[in-house]
Design a protein around this motif. Structure first.
Motif, PDB file in Angstrom:
ATOM      1  N   ILE A   1     134.941 -54.563  57.899  1.00  0.00           N
ATOM      2  CA  ILE A   1     136.202 -55.305  57.950  1.00  0.00           C
ATOM      3  C   ILE A   1     137.217 -54.664  56.997  1.00  0.00           C
ATOM      4  N   LEU A   2     136.739 -54.324  55.790  1.00  0.00           N
ATOM      5  CA  LEU A   2     137.637 -53.693  54.815  1.00  0.00           C
ATOM      6  C   LEU A   2     138.184 -52.369  55.350  1.00  0.00           C
ATOM      7  N   LYS A   3     137.353 -51.634  56.080  1.00  0.00           N
ATOM      8  CA  LYS A   3     137.782 -50.359  56.659  1.00  0.00           C
ATOM      9  C   LYS A   3     138.972 -50.560  57.600  1.00  0.00           C
ATOM     10  N   TYR A   4     138.915 -51.592  58.434  1.00  0.00           N
ATOM     11  CA  TYR A   4     139.998 -51.862  59.378  1.00  0.00           C
ATOM     12  C   TYR A   4     141.262 -52.341  58.650  1.00  0.00           C
ATOM     13  N   ILE A   5     141.073 -53.195  57.650  1.00  0.00           N
ATOM     14  CA  ILE A   5     142.221 -53.671  56.857  1.00  0.00           C
ATOM     15  C   ILE A   5     142.901 -52.476  56.176  1.00  0.00           C
ATOM     16  N   ASN A   6     142.082 -51.601  55.618  1.00  0.00           N
ATOM     17  CA  ASN A   6     142.585 -50.399  54.971  1.00  0.00           C
ATOM     18  C   ASN A   6     143.396 -49.551  55.937  1.00  0.00           C
ATOM     19  N   GLY A   7     142.874 -49.427  57.163  1.00  0.00           N
ATOM     20  CA  GLY A   7     143.545 -48.631  58.184  1.00  0.00           C
ATOM     21  C   GLY A   7     144.923 -49.172  58.532  1.00  0.00           C
ATOM     22  N   VAL A   8     145.022 -50.501  58.629  1.00  0.00           N
ATOM     23  CA  VAL A   8     146.305 -51.144  58.946  1.00  0.00           C
ATOM     24  C   VAL A   8     147.322 -50.873  57.833  1.00  0.00           C
ATOM     25  N   PHE A   9     146.898 -51.048  56.585  1.00  0.00           N
ATOM     26  CA  PHE A   9     147.807 -50.829  55.462  1.00  0.00           C
ATOM     27  C   PHE A   9     148.190 -49.350  55.318  1.00  0.00           C
ATOM     28  N   ASN A  10     147.247 -48.452  55.586  1.00  0.00           N
ATOM     29  CA  ASN A  10     147.562 -47.023  55.534  1.00  0.00           C
ATOM     30  C   ASN A  10     148.624 -46.667  56.570  1.00  0.00           C
ATOM     31  N   TYR A  11     148.495 -47.279  57.743  1.00  0.00           N
ATOM     32  CA  TYR A  11     149.494 -47.070  58.801  1.00  0.00           C
ATOM     33  C   TYR A  11     150.863 -47.564  58.333  1.00  0.00           C
ATOM     34  N   ALA A  12     150.877 -48.720  57.659  1.00  0.00           N
ATOM     35  CA  ALA A  12     152.135 -49.284  57.164  1.00  0.00           C
ATOM     36  C   ALA A  12     152.771 -48.375  56.101  1.00  0.00           C
ATOM     37  N   VAL A  13     151.933 -47.765  55.259  1.00  0.00           N
ATOM     38  CA  VAL A  13     152.444 -46.840  54.244  1.00  0.00           C
ATOM     39  C   VAL A  13     153.026 -45.592  54.907  1.00  0.00           C
ATOM     40  N   GLU A  14     152.307 -45.067  55.926  1.00  0.00           N
ATOM     41  CA  GLU A  14     152.772 -43.874  56.639  1.00  0.00           C
ATOM     42  C   GLU A  14     154.115 -44.115  57.320  1.00  0.00           C
ATOM     43  N   ARG A  15     154.312 -45.334  57.843  1.00  0.00           N
ATOM     44  CA  ARG A  15     155.570 -45.674  58.514  1.00  0.00           C
ATOM     45  C   ARG A  15     156.640 -46.180  57.540  1.00  0.00           C
ATOM     46  N   GLU A  16     156.287 -46.163  56.247  1.00  0.00           N
ATOM     47  CA  GLU A  16     157.194 -46.552  55.166  1.00  0.00           C
ATOM     48  C   GLU A  16     157.594 -48.031  55.221  1.00  0.00           C
ATOM     49  N   TYR A  17     156.698 -48.864  55.761  1.00  0.00           N
ATOM     50  CA  TYR A  17     156.917 -50.313  55.703  1.00  0.00           C
ATOM     51  C   TYR A  17     156.496 -50.842  54.325  1.00  0.00           C
ATOM     52  N   LEU A  18     155.541 -50.113  53.699  1.00  0.00           N
ATOM     53  CA  LEU A  18     155.055 -50.481  52.364  1.00  0.00           C
ATOM     54  C   LEU A  18     155.117 -49.267  51.449  1.00  0.00           C
ATOM     55  N   MET A  19     155.237 -49.538  50.168  1.00  0.00           N
ATOM     56  CA  MET A  19     155.257 -48.449  49.185  1.00  0.00           C
ATOM     57  C   MET A  19     153.851 -47.923  48.910  1.00  0.00           C
ATOM     58  N   ARG A  20     152.869 -48.848  48.928  1.00  0.00           N
ATOM     59  CA  ARG A  20     151.495 -48.447  48.649  1.00  0.00           C
ATOM     60  C   ARG A  20     150.535 -49.362  49.392  1.00  0.00           C
ATOM     61  N   ASN A  21     149.302 -48.929  49.456  1.00  0.00           N
ATOM     62  CA  ASN A  21     148.257 -49.708  50.114  1.00  0.00           C
ATOM     63  C   ASN A  21     147.709 -50.744  49.127  1.00  0.00           C
ATOM     64  N   PRO A  22     147.888 -52.045  49.415  1.00  0.00           N
ATOM     65  CA  PRO A  22     147.430 -53.079  48.480  1.00  0.00           C
ATOM     66  C   PRO A  22     145.942 -53.410  48.594  1.00  0.00           C
ATOM     67  N   ALA A  23     145.267 -52.832  49.567  1.00  0.00           N
ATOM     68  CA  ALA A  23     143.846 -53.150  49.751  1.00  0.00           C
ATOM     69  C   ALA A  23     143.034 -52.648  48.558  1.00  0.00           C
ATOM     70  N   PRO A  24     142.093 -53.428  48.073  1.00  0.00           N
ATOM     71  CA  PRO A  24     141.283 -53.004  46.920  1.00  0.00           C
ATOM     72  C   PRO A  24     140.380 -51.827  47.280  1.00  0.00           C
ATOM     73  N   LYS A  25     140.222 -50.928  46.327  1.00  0.00           N
ATOM     74  CA  LYS A  25     139.335 -49.781  46.539  1.00  0.00           C
ATOM     75  C   LYS A  25     137.926 -50.190  46.138  1.00  0.00           C
ATOM     76  N   MET A  26     137.137 -50.501  47.146  1.00  0.00           N
ATOM     77  CA  MET A  26     135.779 -50.986  46.888  1.00  0.00           C
ATOM     78  C   MET A  26     134.771 -50.133  47.646  1.00  0.00           C
ATOM     79  N   LYS A  27     133.618 -49.969  47.073  1.00  0.00           N
ATOM     80  CA  LYS A  27     132.540 -49.241  47.715  1.00  0.00           C
ATOM     81  C   LYS A  27     131.344 -50.170  47.871  1.00  0.00           C
ATOM     82  N   PHE A  28     130.683 -50.071  49.014  1.00  0.00           N
ATOM     83  CA  PHE A  28     129.524 -50.922  49.281  1.00  0.00           C
ATOM     84  C   PHE A  28     128.292 -50.062  49.490  1.00  0.00           C
ATOM     85  N   ARG A  29     127.237 -50.421  48.861  1.00  0.00           N
ATOM     86  CA  ARG A  29     125.970 -49.705  49.030  1.00  0.00           C
ATOM     87  C   ARG A  29     125.210 -50.323  50.196  1.00  0.00           C
ATOM     88  N   ILE A  30     124.956 -49.535  51.198  1.00  0.00           N
ATOM     89  CA  ILE A  30     124.198 -50.012  52.356  1.00  0.00           C
ATOM     90  C   ILE A  30     122.719 -50.007  52.000  1.00  0.00           C
TER      91      ILE A  30
END
Length: 219
Positions: A1-30
């Motif tokens: 889920i976080l991967k998809y949220i990250n993708g949406v925000f990255n797209y918004a940054v690329e299109r200059e709708y946002l200054m930065r990606n607000p999604a937290p940088k988290m890593k999960f151990r499988i």
């Protein structure tokens, strides 16, 4: 889920709708869950039916099960890496959908895999019917990255466990371990640099527990 949220925000940054990606940088151990692999008999049945039906995937699946090559290594395999007389296969190239072809493997080291006698015959037939530099046939669905889906569909039709394409490599490893190939030799063939990876496959094959209860007689 976080991967998809990250993708949406990255797209918004690329299109200059946002200054930065607000999604937290988290890593999960499988968790180190043992994925399913095919038994030797199931692997034989898979190849038998694929050959009977003359499936274009047959030589790809056969090469994966006889060599343990990764998907990208199979896709990049060229005839200059095949030495049929010496029964040697040199793994020195790979491919992925982001970077394309590379003169490097995942471990960044070349390795040599012994070609099993039945695979020599398959390679000779492929060489006879092809003028391509690539050993394995170019399949449209393979080009599109649908190899896992195609394998699962065929396995489902045969009533076999629906493993991932990468688990053909795990199947190869566990079958060899079950036949008594020592882990150190398998590490060289597979291109693994650490024992941590090796232990996972030993567990899948049940090598570390085999015989542990032979002397347990309570009834």
């Amino acid at each position: 889920i976080l991967k998809y949220i990250n993708g949406v925000f990255n797209y918004a940054v690329e299109r200059e709708y946002l200054m930065r990606n607000p999604a937290p940088k988290m890593k999960f151990r499988i968790g180190d869950k043992i994925q399913e692999v095919l038994t030797e008999e199931q692997a034989k049945y898979l190849l038998k039916k694929a050959k009977e039906l003359n499936l274009e995937w047959y030589p790809i699946w056969a090469t994966a099960l006889y060599t343990g090559l990764r998907n990208g290594e199979l896709y990049a395999l060229t005839w200059d890496c095949i030495k049929l007389k010496e029964r040697k296969l040199i793994v020195k190239k790979s491919w992925n959908n982001k970077e394309g072809f590379k003169n490097l493997t995942k471990s960044r080291c070349d390795r040599i895999v012994e070609i099993a006698p039945p695979l020599v015959k398959i390679f000779r037939e492929l060489k006879k019917d092809s003028d391509s530099i690539y050993v394995l046939p170019r399949i449209d669905k393979w080009d599109k990255g649908e190899q896992a889906r195609e394998l699962r569909m065929f396995l489902a039709g045969l009533g076999l466990p629906q493993i991932r394409f990468h688990d053909l490599r795990a199947t190869w490893a566990t079958i060899l371990l079950g036949k008594g190939v020592v882990p150190a030799k398998l590490m060289v063939l597979a291109g693994w640099k650490d024992l941590k990876t090796m232990v996972r496959y030993i567990r899948k094959a049940g090598i570390d527990t085999k015989g542990a209860t032979d002397d347990l007689k309570l009834t």
